[in-house]
Scaffold this motif. Structure first.
Motif, PDB file in Angstrom:
ATOM      1  N   HIS A   7     -11.193   7.593   1.984  1.00 36.02           N
ATOM      2  CA  HIS A   7     -11.242   6.972   3.313  1.00 36.02           C
ATOM      3  C   HIS A   7      -9.853   6.429   3.615  1.00 36.02           C
ATOM      4  O   HIS A   7      -9.365   5.559   2.903  1.00 36.02           O
ATOM      5  CB  HIS A   7     -12.262   5.832   3.341  1.00 36.02           C
ATOM      6  CG  HIS A   7     -13.639   6.262   2.972  1.00 36.02           C
ATOM      7  ND1 HIS A   7     -14.544   6.710   3.902  1.00 36.02           N
ATOM      8  CD2 HIS A   7     -14.265   6.337   1.765  1.00 36.02           C
ATOM      9  CE1 HIS A   7     -15.676   7.030   3.294  1.00 36.02           C
ATOM     10  NE2 HIS A   7     -15.527   6.813   2.000  1.00 36.02           N
ATOM     11  N   SER A   8      -9.210   6.918   4.660  1.00 40.34           N
ATOM     12  CA  SER A   8      -7.874   6.452   5.042  1.00 40.34           C
ATOM     13  C   SER A   8      -7.976   5.283   6.008  1.00 40.34           C
ATOM     14  O   SER A   8      -8.727   5.337   6.975  1.00 40.34           O
ATOM     15  CB  SER A   8      -7.084   7.582   5.711  1.00 40.34           C
ATOM     16  OG  SER A   8      -6.805   8.592   4.779  1.00 40.34           O
ATOM     17  N   VAL A   9      -7.208   4.243   5.720  1.00 34.14           N
ATOM     18  CA  VAL A   9      -7.141   3.053   6.562  1.00 34.14           C
ATOM     19  C   VAL A   9      -5.664   2.837   6.889  1.00 34.14           C
ATOM     20  O   VAL A   9      -4.818   2.855   5.998  1.00 34.14           O
ATOM     21  CB  VAL A   9      -7.710   1.814   5.839  1.00 34.14           C
ATOM     22  CG1 VAL A   9      -7.558   0.569   6.695  1.00 34.14           C
ATOM     23  CG2 VAL A   9      -9.149   2.039   5.422  1.00 34.14           C
ATOM     24  N   GLN A  42       5.209   6.033   9.075  1.00 30.12           N
ATOM     25  CA  GLN A  42       4.495   5.231   8.093  1.00 30.12           C
ATOM     26  C   GLN A  42       5.266   5.243   6.782  1.00 30.12           C
ATOM     27  O   GLN A  42       6.187   6.032   6.597  1.00 30.12           O
ATOM     28  CB  GLN A  42       3.073   5.738   7.904  1.00 30.12           C
ATOM     29  CG  GLN A  42       2.972   7.166   7.407  1.00 30.12           C
ATOM     30  CD  GLN A  42       1.551   7.604   7.186  1.00 30.12           C
ATOM     31  OE1 GLN A  42       0.832   6.985   6.423  1.00 30.12           O
ATOM     32  NE2 GLN A  42       1.135   8.660   7.854  1.00 30.12           N
ATOM     33  N   SER A  43       4.849   4.381   5.866  1.00 29.50           N
ATOM     34  CA  SER A  43       5.493   4.280   4.568  1.00 29.50           C
ATOM     35  C   SER A  43       5.346   5.583   3.787  1.00 29.50           C
ATOM     36  O   SER A  43       4.358   6.298   3.935  1.00 29.50           O
ATOM     37  CB  SER A  43       4.854   3.133   3.769  1.00 29.50           C
ATOM     38  OG  SER A  43       5.370   3.112   2.447  1.00 29.50           O
ATOM     39  N   GLY A  44       6.329   5.848   2.949  1.00 32.69           N
ATOM     40  CA  GLY A  44       6.266   6.994   2.045  1.00 32.69           C
ATOM     41  C   GLY A  44       5.335   6.759   0.880  1.00 32.69           C
ATOM     42  O   GLY A  44       5.108   7.650   0.064  1.00 32.69           O
ATOM     43  N   GLU A  45       4.764   5.547   0.787  1.00 33.25           N
ATOM     44  CA  GLU A  45       3.803   5.214  -0.263  1.00 33.25           C
ATOM     45  C   GLU A  45       2.498   4.736   0.361  1.00 33.25           C
ATOM     46  O   GLU A  45       2.484   4.258   1.498  1.00 33.25           O
ATOM     47  CB  GLU A  45       4.327   4.080  -1.160  1.00 33.25           C
ATOM     48  CG  GLU A  45       5.439   4.457  -2.086  1.00 33.25           C
ATOM     49  CD  GLU A  45       5.766   3.293  -3.013  1.00 33.25           C
ATOM     50  OE1 GLU A  45       5.545   3.424  -4.225  1.00 33.25           O
ATOM     51  OE2 GLU A  45       6.225   2.256  -2.497  1.00 33.25           O
ATOM     52  N   VAL A  46       1.429   4.846  -0.395  1.00 33.14           N
ATOM     53  CA  VAL A  46       0.119   4.329  -0.015  1.00 33.14           C
ATOM     54  C   VAL A  46      -0.395   3.449  -1.152  1.00 33.14           C
ATOM     55  O   VAL A  46       0.148   3.464  -2.252  1.00 33.14           O
ATOM     56  CB  VAL A  46      -0.903   5.469   0.259  1.00 33.14           C
ATOM     57  CG1 VAL A  46      -0.482   6.301   1.454  1.00 33.14           C
ATOM     58  CG2 VAL A  46      -1.105   6.336  -0.971  1.00 33.14           C
ATOM     59  N   PHE A  47      -1.448   2.707  -0.855  1.00 35.09           N
ATOM     60  CA  PHE A  47      -2.131   1.911  -1.877  1.00 35.09           C
ATOM     61  C   PHE A  47      -3.584   2.335  -1.874  1.00 35.09           C
ATOM     62  O   PHE A  47      -4.202   2.424  -0.804  1.00 35.09           O
ATOM     63  CB  PHE A  47      -2.008   0.410  -1.577  1.00 35.09           C
ATOM     64  CG  PHE A  47      -2.643  -0.473  -2.620  1.00 35.09           C
ATOM     65  CD1 PHE A  47      -2.076  -0.614  -3.877  1.00 35.09           C
ATOM     66  CD2 PHE A  47      -3.814  -1.161  -2.344  1.00 35.09           C
ATOM     67  CE1 PHE A  47      -2.659  -1.431  -4.843  1.00 35.09           C
ATOM     68  CE2 PHE A  47      -4.399  -1.980  -3.295  1.00 35.09           C
ATOM     69  CZ  PHE A  47      -3.819  -2.116  -4.549  1.00 35.09           C
ATOM     70  N   ALA A  63       2.820   7.917  -4.025  1.00 37.49           N
ATOM     71  CA  ALA A  63       3.387   8.707  -2.929  1.00 37.49           C
ATOM     72  C   ALA A  63       2.343   8.982  -1.850  1.00 37.49           C
ATOM     73  O   ALA A  63       1.187   9.268  -2.151  1.00 37.49           O
ATOM     74  CB  ALA A  63       3.933  10.020  -3.460  1.00 37.49           C
ATOM     75  N   ASN A  64       2.763   8.881  -0.609  1.00 42.31           N
ATOM     76  CA  ASN A  64       1.903   9.172   0.532  1.00 42.31           C
ATOM     77  C   ASN A  64       1.649  10.682   0.552  1.00 42.31           C
ATOM     78  O   ASN A  64       2.599  11.456   0.650  1.00 42.31           O
ATOM     79  CB  ASN A  64       2.593   8.722   1.817  1.00 42.31           C
ATOM     80  CG  ASN A  64       1.702   8.811   3.034  1.00 42.31           C
ATOM     81  OD1 ASN A  64       0.779   9.620   3.083  1.00 42.31           O
ATOM     82  ND2 ASN A  64       1.992   7.999   4.021  1.00 42.31           N
ATOM     83  N   PRO A  65       0.386  11.106   0.451  1.00 40.39           N
ATOM     84  CA  PRO A  65       0.115  12.537   0.398  1.00 40.39           C
ATOM     85  C   PRO A  65       0.389  13.260   1.710  1.00 40.39           C
ATOM     86  O   PRO A  65       0.509  14.481   1.742  1.00 40.39           O
ATOM     87  CB  PRO A  65      -1.366  12.613   0.052  1.00 40.39           C
ATOM     88  CG  PRO A  65      -1.936  11.320   0.512  1.00 40.39           C
ATOM     89  CD  PRO A  65      -0.831  10.315   0.353  1.00 40.39           C
ATOM     90  N   ASN A  66       0.502  12.512   2.820  1.00 37.77           N
ATOM     91  CA  ASN A  66       0.733  13.146   4.125  1.00 37.77           C
ATOM     92  C   ASN A  66       1.514  12.209   5.035  1.00 37.77           C
ATOM     93  O   ASN A  66       0.980  11.717   6.030  1.00 37.77           O
ATOM     94  CB  ASN A  66      -0.599  13.558   4.741  1.00 37.77           C
ATOM     95  CG  ASN A  66      -0.420  14.482   5.922  1.00 37.77           C
ATOM     96  OD1 ASN A  66       0.689  14.880   6.250  1.00 37.77           O
ATOM     97  ND2 ASN A  66      -1.508  14.815   6.578  1.00 37.77           N
ATOM     98  N   PRO A  67       2.795  11.956   4.729  1.00 41.31           N
ATOM     99  CA  PRO A  67       3.561  10.987   5.533  1.00 41.31           C
ATOM    100  C   PRO A  67       3.855  11.440   6.958  1.00 41.31           C
ATOM    101  O   PRO A  67       4.215  10.621   7.785  1.00 41.31           O
ATOM    102  CB  PRO A  67       4.852  10.792   4.732  1.00 41.31           C
ATOM    103  CG  PRO A  67       4.979  12.029   3.922  1.00 41.31           C
ATOM    104  CD  PRO A  67       3.578  12.495   3.634  1.00 41.31           C
TER     105      PRO A  67
END
Length: 188
Positions: free
Chosen positions: A39-41, A108-113, A180-184
């Motif tokens: 789920h992407s937020v 958006q950021s190049g990273e996700v959490f 790493a963000n899978p889809n920046p």
């Protein structure tokens, strides 16, 4: 005689099978081989808010937070204490500073959490950015809110608005995975 000798040699080379081999049975593991739902937020899309802010996710699902300009985070809270970590083990993403492009394009950021949903209890969260008092301004959310009582996202947001002090963070990134963000380039 020669035929008997050949038969005896063959019998010695290939021992007789007296029974079928026993089947090995193993208990299935609890690990699922099917893909997990993610789920992407998005933190900060459309102002000081999470989008979506109310997520329904099955146990084992992943909630992945994407971060937009300028600087956001996500911290787990208790329903009765918004803007403060729930306890010493609450997740905290750290801050994600993202510069705003001069042309106003989406970035958006190049990273996700990411966090894993480990049970069906509600997971309350907030942005701890104190410049602009993000939590107190309504940048809060929930995973698996109950719909049969008064512990709603609207009440949680109202409690956050009443917080007088600064938002609090954990001492370190914890309780999830930063990567790493899978889809920046997804247009968030």
């Amino acid at each position: 005689m020669l035929a008997q000798s050949i038969l005896l040699l063959a019998a010695a080379a290939f021992p007789a099978v007296t029974a079928a081999p026993a089947l090995q049975y193993r208990e299935p593991t609890k690990t699922s081989t099917s893909p997990r739902t993610t789920h992407s937020v998005v933190a900060g899309r459309g102002g000081l808010r999470f989008d979506p802010e109310n997520i329904v996710a099955e146990v084992g699902s992943i909630v992945e937070f994407h971060f937009t300009p300028l600087n956001h985070s996500v911290v787990e809270a208790a329903f009765d204490s918004p803007c403060v970590p729930k306890d010493a083990t609450s997740f905290f993403s750290g801050f994600f500073p993202v510069p705003r492009p001069a042309d106003g394009s989406a970035v958006q950021s190049g990273e996700v959490f990411q966090i894993e949903v480990r049970d069906d209890k509600p997971i309350w969260f907030y942005c701890a950015q104190n410049t602009g008092r993000h939590c107190q301004s309504g940048m809060v959310g929930v995973v698996n809110q109950r719909f049969d009582g008064d512990k709603t996202l609207a009440v949680f947001r109202s409690k956050a608005a009443a917080v007088q002090g600064a938002s609090v963070v954990q001492a370190q990134v914890q309780g999830g995975w930063r990567g790493a963000n899978p889809n920046p380039q997804s247009g968030f």
